[in-house]
Design a protein around this motif. Structure first.
Motif, PDB file in Angstrom:
ATOM      1  N   GLY A   1       0.786  -1.231   0.000  1.00  0.00           N
ATOM      2  CA  GLY A   1       0.000   0.000   0.000  1.00  0.00           C
ATOM      3  C   GLY A   1       0.813   1.273   0.000  1.00  0.00           C
ATOM      4  O   GLY A   1       0.238   2.368   0.005  1.00  0.00           O
ATOM      5  N   HIS A   2       2.143   1.174  -0.010  1.00  0.00           N
ATOM      6  CA  HIS A   2       2.997   2.359   0.013  1.00  0.00           C
ATOM      7  C   HIS A   2       3.835   2.430  -1.260  1.00  0.00           C
ATOM      8  O   HIS A   2       4.134   1.403  -1.882  1.00  0.00           O
ATOM      9  N   PRO A   3       4.238   3.650  -1.648  1.00  0.00           N
ATOM     10  CA  PRO A   3       5.120   3.781  -2.813  1.00  0.00           C
ATOM     11  C   PRO A   3       6.425   3.025  -2.591  1.00  0.00           C
ATOM     12  O   PRO A   3       6.953   2.967  -1.469  1.00  0.00           O
ATOM     13  N   CYS A   4       6.964   2.446  -3.673  1.00  0.00           N
ATOM     14  CA  CYS A   4       8.187   1.653  -3.580  1.00  0.00           C
ATOM     15  C   CYS A   4       9.024   1.861  -4.836  1.00  0.00           C
ATOM     16  O   CYS A   4       8.537   1.664  -5.952  1.00  0.00           O
ATOM     17  N   ILE A   5      10.255   2.276  -4.645  1.00  0.00           N
ATOM     18  CA  ILE A   5      11.220   2.398  -5.741  1.00  0.00           C
ATOM     19  C   ILE A   5      11.917   1.062  -5.914  1.00  0.00           C
ATOM     20  O   ILE A   5      12.320   0.417  -4.940  1.00  0.00           O
ATOM     21  N   ARG A   6      12.092   0.641  -7.164  1.00  0.00           N
ATOM     22  CA  ARG A   6      12.733  -0.647  -7.427  1.00  0.00           C
ATOM     23  C   ARG A   6      13.754  -0.521  -8.550  1.00  0.00           C
ATOM     24  O   ARG A   6      13.476   0.096  -9.585  1.00  0.00           O
ATOM     25  N   PHE A   7      14.921  -1.105  -8.343  1.00  0.00           N
ATOM     26  CA  PHE A   7      15.940  -1.271  -9.376  1.00  0.00           C
ATOM     27  C   PHE A   7      16.391  -2.720  -9.385  1.00  0.00           C
ATOM     28  O   PHE A   7      16.593  -3.330  -8.323  1.00  0.00           O
ATOM     29  N   ASP A   8      16.550  -3.292 -10.572  1.00  0.00           N
ATOM     30  CA  ASP A   8      17.166  -4.606 -10.755  1.00  0.00           C
ATOM     31  C   ASP A   8      18.369  -4.409 -11.673  1.00  0.00           C
ATOM     32  O   ASP A   8      18.195  -4.073 -12.851  1.00  0.00           O
ATOM     33  N   ARG A   9      19.557  -4.601 -11.155  1.00  0.00           N
ATOM     34  CA  ARG A   9      20.780  -4.397 -11.942  1.00  0.00           C
ATOM     35  C   ARG A   9      21.629  -5.670 -11.956  1.00  0.00           C
ATOM     36  O   ARG A   9      21.928  -6.233 -10.909  1.00  0.00           O
ATOM     37  N   LEU A  10      22.000  -6.097 -13.146  1.00  0.00           N
ATOM     38  CA  LEU A  10      22.907  -7.227 -13.311  1.00  0.00           C
ATOM     39  C   LEU A  10      24.325  -6.671 -13.322  1.00  0.00           C
ATOM     40  O   LEU A  10      24.687  -5.884 -14.200  1.00  0.00           O
ATOM     41  N   LEU A  11      25.132  -7.071 -12.332  1.00  0.00           N
ATOM     42  CA  LEU A  11      26.435  -6.454 -12.111  1.00  0.00           C
ATOM     43  C   LEU A  11      27.575  -7.442 -12.345  1.00  0.00           C
ATOM     44  O   LEU A  11      27.431  -8.644 -12.092  1.00  0.00           O
TER      45      LEU A  11
END
Length: 333
Positions: free
Chosen positions: A182-192
């Motif tokens: 129910g809350h805003p969520c920032i998401r990043f998926d990075r292949l390193l």
């Protein structure tokens, strides 16, 4: 994991990504049941371009600069080749300053037209995003060619982005703003590059994270403290979870972002490491700024892990902030 309904098809890339010399080339070949000159008009006439690609501020003229308003962002470049109704080649520089070389070719084929599209870039930044974007734009072109009005397909773009990443073992570049509990969520998926232990050290050892994230301190245990000095503000928090080589969570408190939390997860991925970052917020008011900050710093992390020298650019961070403000519609979500 999202389950597809019976009315929803799995996104399958219609383009392909190739390595040519040291560059990445995105290629599409689409067959149209319309005359070549008609398809050419859709690619070059301002009124037609505005229906599927963007509103031309200036048109295509050989040897001259052009400008397009693409969804509120400016794209500029130079027309390098113009051979009606066969081929068009131009540079494409987006609002972040990233440049690629675009080429269209229209060929008589099976009573209609074979449209060939090529996009060539030196690096793989935004490659999965760009591939998904051009895929959906070519869908829109097909709709316009048939006399229909293209409809927005944000979910298809999301699915195609991940499909290109999976098929070509590439990393997504952009972060996304969604919701979690129910809350805003920032998401990043990075292949390193590097194994999990190498990436873990970059996340948790002060000498390392000061190079790509910010100078500060970290007590690597539950209940320990974290402090990061970003120059324009200082962030403080408490570690809530730490499992070596796998996961790290801590609260994030800064002057403009209170009561948020950061979650890092590391997964093995064929000799590399998939890093998943979640930043859970109580409100979206600073989401664009945080998306830009994390994007900027994760770029620096990838560069450091590749053996490059990190030079954090205030100009790049500002450009990313404007970019994410447009992507998130300002401060609203």
């Amino acid at each position: 994991m999202t389950t597809l309904s019976s009315h929803e098809e799995k996104a399958v890339p219609s383009g392909r990504i190739e390595r040519v010399d040291s560059d990445y080339v995105l290629a599409f070949d689409r067959q149209f049941d319309y005359p070549r000159r008609y398809i050419w008009s859709l690619l070059t006439e301002p009124d037609q371009l505005a229906k599927w690609l963007g509103k031309p501020i200036s048109g295509f003229e050989l040897g001259q600069p052009y400008e397009l308003d693409v969804g509120g962002g400016a794209v500029t470049g130079m027309v390098l080749q113009l051979n009606p109704p066969l081929s068009l080649q131009f540079t494409w520089e987006d609002e972040l300053g990233d440049e690629s070389l675009i080429e269209w070719r229209t060929l008589d084929s099976n009573g209609g037209t074979l449209l060939q599209f090529r996009s060539r870039a030196e690096n793989r930044d935004f490659l999965t995003e760009g591939s998904a974007g051009w895929d959906t734009l070519l869908d829109a072109l097909e709709e316009v060619a048939a006399g229909r009005i293209p409809q927005p397909q944000p979910r298809r773009w999301d699915q195609l982005r991940d499909a290109y990443a999976s098929e070509y073992t590439l990393s997504n570049t952009m972060g996304t703003l969604g919701h979690d509990s129910g809350h805003p969520c920032i998401r990043f998926d990075r292949l390193l590059p590097g194994d999990r232990e190498t990436v873990w050290q970059a996340l948790t050892e002060e000498q390392q994270f000061s190079r790509w994230l910010a100078p500060g301190s970290l007590e690597l245990q539950a209940g320990g403290g974290i402090r990061l000095d970003f120059g324009t503000f200082t962030m403080e928090g408490d570690v809530t979870y730490a499992l070596a080589g796998q996961g790290l969570e801590y609260s994030w408190r800064s002057p403009e972002v209170r009561d948020s939390s950061v979650h890092w997860l590391l997964e093995d991925s064929n000799g590399r490491t998939m890093l998943k970052l979640l930043h859970n917020l109580m409100a979206p008011s600073r989401a664009a700024e945080l998306l830009a900050l994390w994007h900027h710093r994760l770029d620096a992390l990838a560069l450091m892990l590749s053996g490059g020298e990190v030079h954090l650019s205030a100009h790049r961070l500002e450009a990313l902030t404007h970019f994410y403000r447009r992507q998130t519609g300002g401060t609203q979500q």
